[in-house]
Write a protein that holds these residues in place. Structure first.
Motif, PDB file in Angstrom:
ATOM      1  N   ALA A 170     -45.912 -34.440  26.643  1.00 33.92           N
ATOM      2  CA  ALA A 170     -46.531 -33.258  27.251  1.00 33.92           C
ATOM      3  C   ALA A 170     -47.197 -33.583  28.584  1.00 33.92           C
ATOM      4  N   LYS A 171     -46.905 -32.727  29.580  1.00 35.50           N
ATOM      5  CA  LYS A 171     -47.522 -32.882  30.905  1.00 35.50           C
ATOM      6  C   LYS A 171     -48.283 -31.626  31.323  1.00 35.50           C
ATOM      7  N   SER A 172     -48.007 -30.516  30.643  1.00 36.27           N
ATOM      8  CA  SER A 172     -48.699 -29.263  30.936  1.00 36.27           C
ATOM      9  C   SER A 172     -49.103 -28.605  29.623  1.00 36.27           C
ATOM     10  N   SER A 173     -49.904 -27.568  29.731  1.00 31.09           N
ATOM     11  CA  SER A 173     -50.375 -26.884  28.519  1.00 31.09           C
ATOM     12  C   SER A 173     -49.211 -26.278  27.738  1.00 31.09           C
ATOM     13  N   LYS A 174     -48.194 -25.793  28.439  1.00 32.44           N
ATOM     14  CA  LYS A 174     -47.037 -25.195  27.754  1.00 32.44           C
ATOM     15  C   LYS A 174     -46.255 -26.234  26.957  1.00 32.44           C
ATOM     16  N   ASP A 175     -46.284 -27.497  27.417  1.00 31.51           N
ATOM     17  CA  ASP A 175     -45.552 -28.556  26.708  1.00 31.51           C
ATOM     18  C   ASP A 175     -46.127 -28.823  25.328  1.00 31.51           C
ATOM     19  N   TYR A 176     -47.384 -28.428  25.108  1.00 32.43           N
ATOM     20  CA  TYR A 176     -48.019 -28.651  23.804  1.00 32.43           C
ATOM     21  C   TYR A 176     -47.567 -27.632  22.759  1.00 32.43           C
ATOM     22  N   GLU A 177     -46.995 -26.510  23.205  1.00 32.27           N
ATOM     23  CA  GLU A 177     -46.637 -25.444  22.257  1.00 32.27           C
ATOM     24  C   GLU A 177     -45.608 -25.895  21.220  1.00 32.27           C
ATOM     25  N   PRO A 178     -44.494 -26.551  21.610  1.00 27.73           N
ATOM     26  CA  PRO A 178     -43.555 -27.015  20.565  1.00 27.73           C
ATOM     27  C   PRO A 178     -44.156 -28.085  19.663  1.00 27.73           C
ATOM     28  N   ALA A 179     -45.066 -28.903  20.191  1.00 28.64           N
ATOM     29  CA  ALA A 179     -45.725 -29.921  19.364  1.00 28.64           C
ATOM     30  C   ALA A 179     -46.606 -29.254  18.311  1.00 28.64           C
ATOM     31  N   ILE A 180     -47.352 -28.259  18.750  1.00 31.65           N
ATOM     32  CA  ILE A 180     -48.218 -27.522  17.820  1.00 31.65           C
ATOM     33  C   ILE A 180     -47.380 -26.838  16.750  1.00 31.65           C
ATOM     34  N   GLU A 181     -46.259 -26.277  17.157  1.00 29.69           N
ATOM     35  CA  GLU A 181     -45.359 -25.616  16.199  1.00 29.69           C
ATOM     36  C   GLU A 181     -44.839 -26.626  15.166  1.00 29.69           C
ATOM     37  N   ALA A 182     -44.496 -27.839  15.620  1.00 27.06           N
ATOM     38  CA  ALA A 182     -43.983 -28.875  14.703  1.00 27.06           C
ATOM     39  C   ALA A 182     -45.059 -29.274  13.692  1.00 27.06           C
ATOM     40  N   PHE A 183     -46.288 -29.440  14.165  1.00 29.73           N
ATOM     41  CA  PHE A 183     -47.387 -29.803  13.256  1.00 29.73           C
ATOM     42  C   PHE A 183     -47.639 -28.685  12.241  1.00 29.73           C
ATOM     43  N   GLN A 184     -47.586 -27.446  12.693  1.00 27.59           N
ATOM     44  CA  GLN A 184     -47.811 -26.314  11.787  1.00 27.59           C
ATOM     45  C   GLN A 184     -46.723 -26.245  10.711  1.00 27.59           C
ATOM     46  N   LYS A 185     -45.471 -26.487  11.110  1.00 30.54           N
ATOM     47  CA  LYS A 185     -44.382 -26.500  10.130  1.00 30.54           C
ATOM     48  C   LYS A 185     -44.559 -27.642   9.126  1.00 30.54           C
ATOM     49  N   ALA A 186     -45.029 -28.786   9.630  1.00 26.41           N
ATOM     50  CA  ALA A 186     -45.263 -29.931   8.739  1.00 26.41           C
ATOM     51  C   ALA A 186     -46.315 -29.594   7.694  1.00 26.41           C
ATOM     52  N   LEU A 187     -47.344 -28.883   8.106  1.00 23.70           N
ATOM     53  CA  LEU A 187     -48.427 -28.526   7.180  1.00 23.70           C
ATOM     54  C   LEU A 187     -47.972 -27.507   6.144  1.00 23.70           C
ATOM     55  N   THR A 188     -46.987 -26.687   6.487  1.00 19.94           N
ATOM     56  CA  THR A 188     -46.466 -25.753   5.472  1.00 19.94           C
ATOM     57  C   THR A 188     -45.655 -26.494   4.421  1.00 19.94           C
ATOM     58  N   GLU A 189     -45.070 -27.644   4.818  1.00 17.94           N
ATOM     59  CA  GLU A 189     -44.324 -28.458   3.850  1.00 17.94           C
ATOM     60  C   GLU A 189     -45.268 -29.265   2.961  1.00 17.94           C
ATOM     61  N   HIS A 190     -46.254 -29.881   3.604  1.00 13.67           N
ATOM     62  CA  HIS A 190     -47.224 -30.711   2.861  1.00 13.67           C
ATOM     63  C   HIS A 190     -48.499 -30.809   3.685  1.00 13.67           C
ATOM     64  N   ARG A 191     -49.622 -30.397   3.077  1.00  8.58           N
ATOM     65  CA  ARG A 191     -50.895 -30.388   3.818  1.00  8.58           C
ATOM     66  C   ARG A 191     -51.497 -31.787   3.793  1.00  8.58           C
ATOM     67  N   ASN A 192     -51.395 -32.444   4.922  1.00 13.31           N
ATOM     68  CA  ASN A 192     -51.849 -33.820   5.053  1.00 13.31           C
ATOM     69  C   ASN A 192     -52.998 -33.884   6.061  1.00 13.31           C
ATOM     70  N   PRO A 193     -54.111 -34.546   5.746  1.00 14.07           N
ATOM     71  CA  PRO A 193     -55.268 -34.605   6.671  1.00 14.07           C
ATOM     72  C   PRO A 193     -54.911 -35.190   8.039  1.00 14.07           C
ATOM     73  N   GLU A 194     -54.037 -36.189   8.039  1.00 10.27           N
ATOM     74  CA  GLU A 194     -53.653 -36.810   9.312  1.00 10.27           C
ATOM     75  C   GLU A 194     -52.898 -35.819  10.199  1.00 10.27           C
ATOM     76  N   THR A 195     -51.995 -35.054   9.585  1.00 13.28           N
ATOM     77  CA  THR A 195     -51.254 -34.044  10.354  1.00 13.28           C
ATOM     78  C   THR A 195     -52.185 -32.954  10.859  1.00 13.28           C
ATOM     79  N   LEU A 196     -53.128 -32.551  10.029  1.00 17.21           N
ATOM     80  CA  LEU A 196     -54.094 -31.526  10.426  1.00 17.21           C
ATOM     81  C   LEU A 196     -54.915 -31.992  11.628  1.00 17.21           C
ATOM     82  N   LYS A 197     -55.311 -33.259  11.617  1.00 15.50           N
ATOM     83  CA  LYS A 197     -56.066 -33.815  12.746  1.00 15.50           C
ATOM     84  C   LYS A 197     -55.217 -33.813  14.016  1.00 15.50           C
TER      85      LYS A 197
END
Length: 582
Positions: free
Chosen positions: A343-370
């Motif tokens: 990520a180099k701009s604020s928009k670049d963080y959007e797909p990363a945030i989406e990936a983390f959110q999908k991961a949490l729907t599969e399994h809620r892990n404290p490390e992923t939440l952080k």
């Protein structure tokens, strides 16, 4: 941290190390002082050490924190029983049974308490000679000691032994009936810290037939040889096809390749690790851990695009194979981490945030939440940096000033807000927006902006005048006075601050002289009772005694007046209209 300390306490309690258990439960309580379970556990540990006063204190705290929890009353009853407060114990157990009528522990405890109360009454009337070992069987700690000792723990699984111990606990004189039972003698030894030996054969204890090897009857001179059963033939291994055999061999080879890859990864020999994981993937395409492991290597090598490709492949294949949700979540988390690195701009963080959110729907892990929280925070900070433009911020602030002059306060707030988005550290914009909020009657919002002014620049006088004025309008005269006085430390000659002090003193003296109308007094008292500081003063036992002395003991009151801290609290009560001095 509290859960970890609790787990250590439970383990120590189970092993009979009650002092260590108390230490860990105390540590957990310090970290989580409102957790009723921790007080309950520590109460049990204290009871096991015969420290019933401490057990009672913790039991009461348990009930205070969780009045609808039946186990709290079980702890309370046990502590009272240990202190020989039988009626209190009976009352506690009955209250617990009102909440949970089928609780066996409460029923048993109530029966013990009632038996103890009856026995106590009988002893008081007849005063029979005491049973030598009666005290050893009293109280709930008997079971804790028997559980903690490895020699008696196994007996608690034998119903006849448990029944015998319950009868002895209710009536210690029944001990005479069980003197021939070596299990009971062993238990008595544990309770008295004395080692008993069984007759004839050293330390061997009598156990039930189900737990001991059979012995020949006394009249039989020699042990008859028991014919050993012929061993059953082992079943022959099932035949498998050549294809299945080959598949199994490939899986075994793939597992070995993975182990070799892991070893290379730990040595930071990433190229070798990739070779092993790739070979494992070729041998076995039904285990996505090989793919996620290779993705981890690419991540370490900063080959983020290759990492993302492997993660996507792992997720797709994992869904086809219906793999463990945790494995799919791991792949999504790894993908999000790679996207954050890129990520180099604020928009670049959007797909990363989406990936983390999908991961949490599969399994809620404290490390992923952080990781998700960190990504969202970084995105917000970048947005502010990208939006930062001091020149436009100044233009928006001037537009807000023009709207304020023409009493267009909502429009002024809008322009000041845009100015702060462009320059979040502009104290003037916060100060002006606080003034606009004050005009609109939005005092909490104005107070927040005024406090932000002071936080950004503690020497900014306008921040103190804004905050003081809002406190004054909220009729918190003592807090307004403190604000004005704090501002005068930085700007002693500021006329607005001096006028603010004068107005606050007038209002405070008005309350001190009792010049408030009944309506004003009632309003001020009602507002004061919502103030946590006033509530703390009135609930303080020392201050309650001070107020009583002011009414009934003038000599003691004079001594209290010498204490600056006490007088400061009295002044706050006077200002609030709670106390009047005539």
């Amino acid at each position: 941290m509290a859960d970890e300390a609790k787990a250590k306490g439970n383990a120590a309690f189970s092993s009979g190390d009650f002092n260590t258990a108390i230490k860990h439960f105390t540590e957990a309580i310090n970290l989580s002082p409102t957790n009723h379970v921790l007080y309950s556990n520590r109460s049990a540990a204290y009871a096991s050490l015969h420290q019933y006063d401490a057990a009672l204190s913790d039991a009461k705290k348990t009930v205070d924190l969780k009045p609808d929890w039946s186990k709290g009353y079980s702890r309370l009853g046990a502590a009272h029983l240990g202190l020989h407060q039988y009626q209190d114990a009976i009352s506690a157990y009955k209250k617990g049974l009102e909440i949970d009528p089928n609780n066996e522990a409460l029923k048993s405890g109530l029966a013990d308490a009632q038996s103890a109360a009856t026995a106590s009454t009988s002893r008081a009337r007849a005063a029979p000679p005491p049973t030598p070992f009666g005290d050893a069987f009293q109280g709930p700690e008997m079971w804790a000691k028997l559980t903690a000792d490895p020699t008696t723990r196994i007996y608690l699984q034998q119903p006849d032994f448990v029944k015998a111990m319950q009868e002895i606990q209710r009536n210690p004189s029944k001990l005479n009936e069980y003197l021939k039972d070596q299990r009971v003698m062993q238990a008595l030894g544990v309770l008295l810290n004395v080692k008993f030996k069984a007759h004839g054969s050293g330390d061997d204890m009598e156990v039930s037939e189900a737990d001991s090897p059979s012995s020949p009857p006394p009249s039989q001179p020699a042990k008859e040889e028991v014919k050993k059963p012929e061993p059953e033939p082992e079943p022959e291994p099932m035949e498998i096809s050549e294809e299945e055999k080959e598949k199994k061999e490939k899986k075994e080879k793939a597992s070995k390749e993975k182990e070799a890859g892991n070893a290379a990864y730990k040595k930071k020999d990433f190229e070798t690790a990739i070779q092993h994981y790739t070979k494992a993937m070729e041998l076995d395409d039904e285990d996505i851990s090989y793919i996620t492991n290779r993705a981890a290597v690419y991540l370490e090598m900063s080959k983020y695009e290759d990492c993302i490709k492997d993660c996507d492949k792992a997720v797709e294949r994992g869904r086809e194979l219906r793999s463990d949700f945790k494995m799919i979540a791991r792949a999504l988390t790894r993908k999000g981490t790679a996207l954050v690195k890129m990520a180099k701009s604020s928009k670049d963080y959007e797909p990363a945030i989406e990936a983390f959110q999908k991961a949490l729907t599969e399994h809620r892990n404290p490390e992923t939440l952080k990781k998700l929280n960190d990504a969202e925070k970084a995105k917000k900070e970048l947005e502010q940096q990208e939006y930062f433009e001091p020149k436009i911020a100044d233009e928006e602030r001037e537009k807000g000033n023009e709207c304020f002059k023409h009493q267009k306060y909502p429009e002024a707030v809008k322009h000041y807000t845009e100015s702060l988005r462009r320059n979040p550290k502009d104290t003037k914009a916060y100060s002006n927006r606080a003034a606009s909020y004050t005009k609109l009657g939005a005092l909490p919002e104005g107070l927040k902006d005024a406090e932000k002014c002071i936080e950004l620049d503690p020497t900014f006088s306008k921040g103190y005048t804004r905050k003081g004025a809002i406190r004054f309008f909220m009729k918190e005269y003592d807090k307004a006075l403190e604000t004005y006085q704090e501002g005068l430390k930085h700007d002693p000659n500021n006329q607005e601050l001096l006028d603010g002090v004068r107005r606050c003193v007038e209002q405070i003296n008005k309350a001190s002289r009792g010049d408030l109308s009944p309506e004003e007094l009632k309003e001020r008292q009602a507002k004061a009772m919502q103030d946590p500081e006033i509530q703390n003063i009135l609930s303080d036992p020392v201050m309650r005694q001070v107020l009583t002395d002011f009414q009934e003991n003038p000599k003691a009151a004079q001594e209290h007046m010498k204490n600056p801290m006490v007088m400061n609290k009295i002044q706050k009560l006077v200002t609030a209209g709670i106390v009047q001095i005539r």
